[in-house]
Structures are given as C-alpha cells and as structure tokens.
Design a protein around this motif. Structure first.
Motif, PDB file in Angstrom:
ATOM      1  N   ARG A 102       0.820  -1.222   0.000  1.00  0.00           N
ATOM      2  CA  ARG A 102       0.000   0.000   0.000  1.00  0.00           C
ATOM      3  C   ARG A 102       0.847   1.262   0.000  1.00  0.00           C
ATOM      4  O   ARG A 102       0.657   2.147  -0.850  1.00  0.00           O
ATOM      5  CB  ARG A 102      -0.930   0.010   1.213  1.00  0.00           C
ATOM      6  CG  ARG A 102      -1.689   1.327   1.333  1.00  0.00           C
ATOM      7  CD  ARG A 102      -2.424   1.513   2.644  1.00  0.00           C
ATOM      8  NE  ARG A 102      -2.377   2.920   3.040  1.00  0.00           N
ATOM      9  CZ  ARG A 102      -2.891   3.396   4.157  1.00  0.00           C
ATOM     10  NH1 ARG A 102      -3.492   2.589   5.018  1.00  0.00           N
ATOM     11  NH2 ARG A 102      -2.799   4.680   4.437  1.00  0.00           N
ATOM     12  N   GLN A 106       1.203   4.220  -2.970  1.00  0.00           N
ATOM     13  CA  GLN A 106       0.780   5.600  -2.762  1.00  0.00           C
ATOM     14  C   GLN A 106       1.926   6.581  -2.992  1.00  0.00           C
ATOM     15  O   GLN A 106       1.726   7.647  -3.584  1.00  0.00           O
ATOM     16  CB  GLN A 106       0.186   5.757  -1.360  1.00  0.00           C
ATOM     17  CG  GLN A 106      -1.160   5.061  -1.214  1.00  0.00           C
ATOM     18  CD  GLN A 106      -1.786   5.277   0.147  1.00  0.00           C
ATOM     19  OE1 GLN A 106      -1.272   4.805   1.156  1.00  0.00           O
ATOM     20  NE2 GLN A 106      -2.905   5.992   0.175  1.00  0.00           N
ATOM     21  N   THR A 121      -7.233   4.908  -0.915  1.00  0.00           N
ATOM     22  CA  THR A 121      -7.304   3.636  -1.639  1.00  0.00           C
ATOM     23  C   THR A 121      -8.688   3.039  -1.426  1.00  0.00           C
ATOM     24  O   THR A 121      -9.416   3.444  -0.513  1.00  0.00           O
ATOM     25  CB  THR A 121      -6.261   2.611  -1.144  1.00  0.00           C
ATOM     26  OG1 THR A 121      -6.732   1.963   0.056  1.00  0.00           O
ATOM     27  CG2 THR A 121      -4.907   3.252  -0.884  1.00  0.00           C
ATOM     28  N   SER A 158      -7.165   4.938   4.953  1.00  0.00           N
ATOM     29  CA  SER A 158      -6.431   4.556   3.738  1.00  0.00           C
ATOM     30  C   SER A 158      -5.550   5.665   3.185  1.00  0.00           C
ATOM     31  O   SER A 158      -4.839   5.436   2.201  1.00  0.00           O
ATOM     32  CB  SER A 158      -7.431   4.146   2.640  1.00  0.00           C
ATOM     33  OG  SER A 158      -8.021   5.281   2.012  1.00  0.00           O
ATOM     34  N   ILE A 197      -6.809   5.526  -5.278  1.00  0.00           N
ATOM     35  CA  ILE A 197      -6.306   4.387  -6.034  1.00  0.00           C
ATOM     36  C   ILE A 197      -7.373   3.298  -6.033  1.00  0.00           C
ATOM     37  O   ILE A 197      -7.822   2.865  -4.965  1.00  0.00           O
ATOM     38  CB  ILE A 197      -4.999   3.851  -5.428  1.00  0.00           C
ATOM     39  CG1 ILE A 197      -3.879   4.894  -5.537  1.00  0.00           C
ATOM     40  CG2 ILE A 197      -4.571   2.554  -6.129  1.00  0.00           C
ATOM     41  CD1 ILE A 197      -2.581   4.456  -4.886  1.00  0.00           C
ATOM     42  N   ARG A 199      -7.581   0.240  -6.042  1.00  0.00           N
ATOM     43  CA  ARG A 199      -7.072  -1.075  -5.652  1.00  0.00           C
ATOM     44  C   ARG A 199      -7.347  -1.262  -4.173  1.00  0.00           C
ATOM     45  O   ARG A 199      -7.275  -0.305  -3.394  1.00  0.00           O
ATOM     46  CB  ARG A 199      -5.557  -1.182  -5.891  1.00  0.00           C
ATOM     47  CG  ARG A 199      -5.140  -1.202  -7.336  1.00  0.00           C
ATOM     48  CD  ARG A 199      -3.639  -1.022  -7.472  1.00  0.00           C
ATOM     49  NE  ARG A 199      -2.890  -2.008  -6.700  1.00  0.00           N
ATOM     50  CZ  ARG A 199      -1.578  -1.930  -6.449  1.00  0.00           C
ATOM     51  NH1 ARG A 199      -0.878  -0.903  -6.903  1.00  0.00           N
ATOM     52  NH2 ARG A 199      -0.971  -2.854  -5.744  1.00  0.00           N
ATOM     53  N   LEU A 201      -6.214  -1.807  -0.959  1.00  0.00           N
ATOM     54  CA  LEU A 201      -4.924  -1.755  -0.287  1.00  0.00           C
ATOM     55  C   LEU A 201      -5.058  -1.515   1.212  1.00  0.00           C
ATOM     56  O   LEU A 201      -4.051  -1.363   1.905  1.00  0.00           O
ATOM     57  CB  LEU A 201      -4.052  -0.656  -0.918  1.00  0.00           C
ATOM     58  CG  LEU A 201      -3.621  -0.914  -2.364  1.00  0.00           C
ATOM     59  CD1 LEU A 201      -2.935   0.309  -2.956  1.00  0.00           C
ATOM     60  CD2 LEU A 201      -2.699  -2.132  -2.440  1.00  0.00           C
TER      61      LEU A 201
END
Length: 278
Positions: A102, A106, A121, A158, A197, A199, A201
């Motif tokens: 993660r 980033q 995320t 996140s 993002i 994804r 994570l």
C-alpha cells in the motif's frame, strides 16, 4: 536529515489509539511489514500509557507519543502530525490493516502526480474476525473533488497526503470529535487534486465500538463540514445554489443516520458505483 542527524523518513504513518489489544498489534505489524518504503510509525497513545512489553515499541521506526487528556481523534492526530518527520503523512486506525504494497503504491502515485495532495485507496471491509464483507472507496478515476461536494468517499484509514499541503490547510481541527477527516479533506481539496487508487490496499474493520457510530445529526462538525463543502464548491466554480441544496440533502441524511433510519455507508452492501465512507 532530522535535528539529531537521523535520516528523514519518506512516510510518517499516524496511528492514534486509546486501547491496547490484538487488533492494535496487527495494525502496527501491517505497517512495519510494508516494504520498499522508508517509514516511521507515530503511535499516539490517547490518555493511555505505553506498554513496553509490546515488542513493536522497541522497533526504531516506531515513535510512541502520549496525550495527557483525551480530546478526541482529531486532537490526537494533530499531536502526532506535529512530531512526524516524513515528507508524506499516512493514516491507519488501530483496528484496521494496511495491505502489502500500500505505502509504496501511494508514494509512487504521489511522485507521478504532483497535482495530487490527498490520496486514498479502496478498502475491503472486514468483520471482527477478519472476514471480508464488502468494499469502500470505489470512485471515478482521477480527481474526486467534485464527489466530495456530495459525500465523503475517501476512507480515512487509507490516506496518504503531502505534508506541505497538510500544513498549508491547517491540519486536523483538534476541536472536532467527529468528521475530522471530511473537514480536512475539504480543506486539502483547496490545495490540489484528490485521488483514490482503485485497488484494495486497506482493510477497514466494522465493529460495534467504532467512533463513527456515535456521530449525531447535529453538532459543530456538521456546520464545519457544510461550510467546507461551500468553500470547495466556490473554489471549483460550481453553483452555490446547487451546493446549498446538496447540503440540505446531506444534513437530512445525517438526521436519518443519527435516528437509525439509515445505515452508515460501511454497513451497506457495496455497489458497482462510488460508495461513501460516511
């Protein structure tokens, strides 16, 4: 380099806690196991002492800070940010988990996109036993500031943000005991773009003791967020009349949530479109 000659970390992860339990140990380990990133973890013990029997307290990347009086998460995070040394500030709650890769993902995104000041995320929601129950933070690609005019789609646990933008925005409002994240996102959004993002994570744990469950339908934080949404609409050149209508609808949602008529976003089933974190 810091004043004592130690190399400045790339990322400072802020973690505030008022409990010492197995979830906290797991959260800490999920950060310390992140690879390819020079990091420090600032663990703010909010009105609790440091348990030096926990092995992670001896890790040189961990800095333990204590607060004398608990004034809420916003205050604790503001304290942590003051002592953090990293160029980027990241977040994780003590009951959540950072998934492998993660922080590296980033940092790479922020380095590739200098216009971005705040980066979240997608998060998997998990239950008390760690079973996956859904997702949070699905958004359109690119800048999501326009979405922030209607709802908070950036999962607090996140995020990673640029330290200079954080400081320019004024940082966490220490007086807010709820929605300190949404308030900060709205002020950061005046400094630059906000991305998420797409994804998974981060893992976001849903359980009965979450502070967000205690958010009421009225309070200073409601008014602060509404003002922040208006400021962002003005900054983006959006209709203020339309934003007043959005704010009226959002306030009604908070009333419905406070009275139990509407479930929080993290408890509703994940949809194919954007899902709110609050």
């Amino acid at each position: 380099m810091t004043a004592d000659g130690v190399a400045t970390p790339t990322v400072s992860v802020l973690l505030a806690t008022n409990v010492l339990n197995a979830w906290l140990d797991q959260a800490v380990r999920s950060i310390l196991d992140q690879g390819e990133v020079d990091l420090e973890l600032v663990v703010v013990h909010d009105q609790i002492g440091v348990d030096h029997d926990r092995t992670w307290t001896a890790d040189p990347r961990v800095r333990c800070v204590t607060t004398g009086t608990s004034r809420g998460v916003g205050h604790a995070l503001a304290v942590g940010a003051q002592v953090a040394q990293g160029r980027y500030l990241a977040r994780l709650d003590g009951d959540d988990l950072a998934l492998p890769g993660r922080l590296q993902a980033q940092v790479q995104h922020l380095q590739a996109h200098p216009e971005v000041v705040l980066l979240g995320t997608v998060a998997r929601t998990i239950d008390e036993l760690g079973a996956v129950t859904g997702r949070l933070g699905m958004t359109p690609a690119g800048d999501v500031r326009a979405v922030l005019l209607t709802r908070n789609v950036v999962v607090h646990s996140s995020v990673m943000m640029r330290r200079d933008a954080y400081e320019a925005s004024g940082g966490y409002e220490a007086s807010l005991r709820q929605m300190e994240d949404y308030d900060l996102w709205l002020r950061l959004a005046l400094q630059g773009e906000v991305h998420v993002i797409q994804r998974e994570l981060t893992e976001y744990r849903v359980h009965g003791g979450q502070l967000s469950r205690r958010a009421g339908s009225s309070g200073t934080y409601i008014d602060v967020v509404i003002r922040g949404r208006l400021d962002l609409a003005r900054h983006l050149g959006r209709s203020l009349l339309l934003q007043h209508l959005r704010n009226t609808a959002w306030r009604a949602v908070q009333v419905a949530r406070g009275r139990g008529w509407r479930r929080p976003g993290y408890e509703r089933p994940a949809a194919s479109g954007p899902v709110s974190s609050s």
